[in-house]
Scaffold this motif. Structure first.
Motif: not given
Length: 606
Positions: A306-314, A118-123
């Protein structure tokens, strides 16, 4: 054949199998199957053995035959998932793992394998859930800890990844994969010496482990051993021809040597092999922009979302995608670094000219500068939570009396306003210093005597092995201090620069002057006032360079070449006051410092 004899043969075969004596194990499995063709354990384990030997399709057929006889076996299903994954049938592999867990919900191997897939597939979030469940059920399961570390790393949680990988190595000290994964996490944190030890352990355990060879290539690259680095990337490709990472390494090497087209070819190869990997797209974007391919480069930069360290904007309004802006309210979201915020603020006047009412989000330190420079806009400091690996920003502060219609990240404005080099010609100086503070700083400078006033920064705020190739040490600027007609003032920011100045003065008798009562790290009014007051700003490619350009101040920027913000030119499009002093990446700074010293002497003479 008697059952006891079959059991004895199977135990002997399994012992050979577990100790890596695969031919002996295969012979015994085949012996059992000649006598008892429907023995499910023999079919299953012989299938696993064939898969381990690279004959994945034969392994699949054998394990599926075992499942036809005993369809309730979770271990059969979990290993079938591994074989299907090796065959590239990822959806079927996931189904097999989930079927295993439906038969045995607490089966740790299936939990660990499903989490890895799952982590390899992006989940990644779902993967972490399964893997945490696995390590809770069996704390001594090394593979589950290793997979959990990989998932944490992909999610940007590097400290947690390091802890999980250390646990995996402590549980299985002879696992080459465990040491290789730990090394990668250590490299993420610039812990290069410890990473070197971990990689050498991995390669001693398995000299043909492609992942370790690739990581060793990147380690050598960060240590600036470029020729050796390329050898290890080439070795990784020979070991695993479908592996994308060493292609990205060769792309970096070609980029650093100024071979842009070759660099692009390598990164295109990497993208063919790993088309969904954000980091490969982002580095490809840098190379495209450096070669002057603007539209394609800006599109590739959108992968940062789409980067894992991107800013999550809520709580954002809809993303602006080029709709007419007349009469609309547009939120321009801050990029993650203050330098990027200043760089892309160059586009804001053009957005306003389209009739947009701007709401500008920025670093709190930039509030007075942006409010003064963009007086018609609503300027608000961002509220960022989390850490550098998992930043989160909330937008419950947005005005409700007149709601915001659209939002866009500042860097994404380039998609619409910087498509060609001619678009940069619209840029004019756009930041305004505090006039009162400028007068105060000029008064300070006036009291220091005659001579050309020069502000010098020799490095950026952040330091790492990868970044430091762009920067100098203070002692490399000694020829500049020998110019009697110039006065050098420190405009260095960050940490420990005071110690560097004290050390240089103690050892050589030379040092830049530090003006009192100026905060050149966090007070941007002080920084802008000093840049506005000196005759020349000398700095690396950093926040200071964009401040100089944004003010229209004479700025001499030293940097390795290529530099993507030159967009395939020898200047800085949009910033005519910035002059380039470039060098090849592998060259020392000595010639560049000499060129700047000569230019400064000539300027003083006029």
């Amino acid at each position: 054949m008697a059952t006891l004899e079959t059991q004895s043969l199977m135990q002997q075969a399994l012992a050979h199998h577990q100790q890596g004596r695969l031919p002996e194990a295969a012979a015994l499995y085949q012996h059992v199957l000649r006598r008892t063709p429907r023995e499910p354990d023999a079919l299953h384990l012989f299938g696993v053995l064939m898969h381990q030997g690279g004959q994945h399709e034969t392994g699949r057929q054998l394990v599926e035959a075992a499942l036809q006889i005993d369809p309730m076996r979770a271990d059969f299903l979990s290993n079938l998932g591994q074989i299907l994954k090796a065959l590239g049938k990822l959806e079927d592999s996931e189904t097999a793992y989930r079927n295993a867990l439906s038969k045995s919900p607490g089966f740790v191997d299936a939990l660990a394998n499903l989490g890895a897939l799952l982590q390899e597939r992006g989940a990644v979030a779902e993967a972490i859930g399964f893997l945490q469940q696995a390590v809770r059920k069996e704390p001594g399961h090394a593979n589950a800890h290793m997979n959990l570390g990989n998932a944490f790393r992909k999610d940007g949680r590097v400290a947690e990844a390091e802890a999980a990988h250390r646990q995996a190595v402590s549980l299985s000290p002879l696992s080459e994969e465990g040491h290789a994964n730990l090394a990668t996490t250590l490299m993420d944190q610039d812990m290069l010496e410890e990473a070197d030890c971990a990689l050498k352990r991995a390669l001693l355990l398995n000299p043909i482990l492609a992942e370790a060879a690739n990581s060793f290539g990147f380690l050598l690259f960060n240590q600036r051993h470029y020729t050796q680095s390329g050898t290890w990337f080439g070795r990784a490709i020979l070991l695993a021809p479908g592996y994308a990472a060493p292609e990205t390494g060769l792309a970096e090497l070609a980029y650093f040597s100024g071979q842009l087209e070759q660099s692009l070819r390598h990164s295109e190869n990497a993208l063919r092999l790993a088309p969904e990997e954000p980091q490969i797209h982002l580095r490809h974007a840098i190379r495209l922009l450096a070669a002057g391919h603007l539209e394609e480069g800006w599109q590739e930069r959108e992968w940062r979302h789409k980067a894992p360290d991107r800013v999550r904007r809520i709580g954002l309004p809809p993303v602006w995608q080029g709709e007419p802006l007349s009469g609309k309210r547009l939120l321009v979201c801050a990029e993650e670094g203050v330098g990027d915020e200043i760089l892309y603020a160059s586009i804001l006047p053009e957005v306003s000219q389209q009739g947009a009412e701007l709401v500008i989000e920025c670093d709190e330190r930039l509030l007075p500068v942006f409010r003064r420079s963009f007086p018609e806009a609503l300027v608000h400091a961002y509220a960022r939570a989390g850490d550098g690996f998992r930043p989160v920003q909330k937008y419950d502060w947005l005005p409700q009396d007149k709601p915001v219609d659209y939002a866009i990240d500042a860097g994404s404005l380039t998609l619409y306003f910087r498509r060609t080099l001619s678009d940069f010609e619209k840029t004019r100086p756009y930041l305004k210093p505090d006039p009162e503070r400028v007068l105060q700083v000029r008064d300070m400078l006036g009291k220091t005597g005659d001579g050309l006033k020069v502000a010098l920064a020799w490095r950026s705020r952040r330091s790492s092995a990868f970044r430091d190739v762009h920067y100098t040490a203070l002692k490399e600027w000694l020829p500049l201090f020998a110019l009697p007609e110039a006065q050098l003032f420190s405009i260095q920011y960050g940490e420990n620069w005071g110690t560097e100045i004290e050390t240089l003065e103690r050892e050589t008798g030379h040092a830049p002057t530090v003006l009192p009562d100026l905060d050149l790290t966090d007070n941007f009014d002080d920084i802008l006032a000093l840049v506005s007051s000196v005759d020349v700003l000398i700095c690396p490619s950093s926040t200071l360079g964009w401040i100089g350009g944004a003010l229209g101040a004479e700025t001499w920027l030293f940097h390795p070449q290529p530099l993507f913000v030159q967009y395939g030119t020898e200047s800085f499009p949009g910033f005519p006051s910035i002059k380039s002093f470039a060098k090849p990446f592998e060259a020392s700074w000595e010639k560049t410092v000499s060129e700047i010293t000569d230019a400064l002497s000539a300027k003083a003479a006029t």
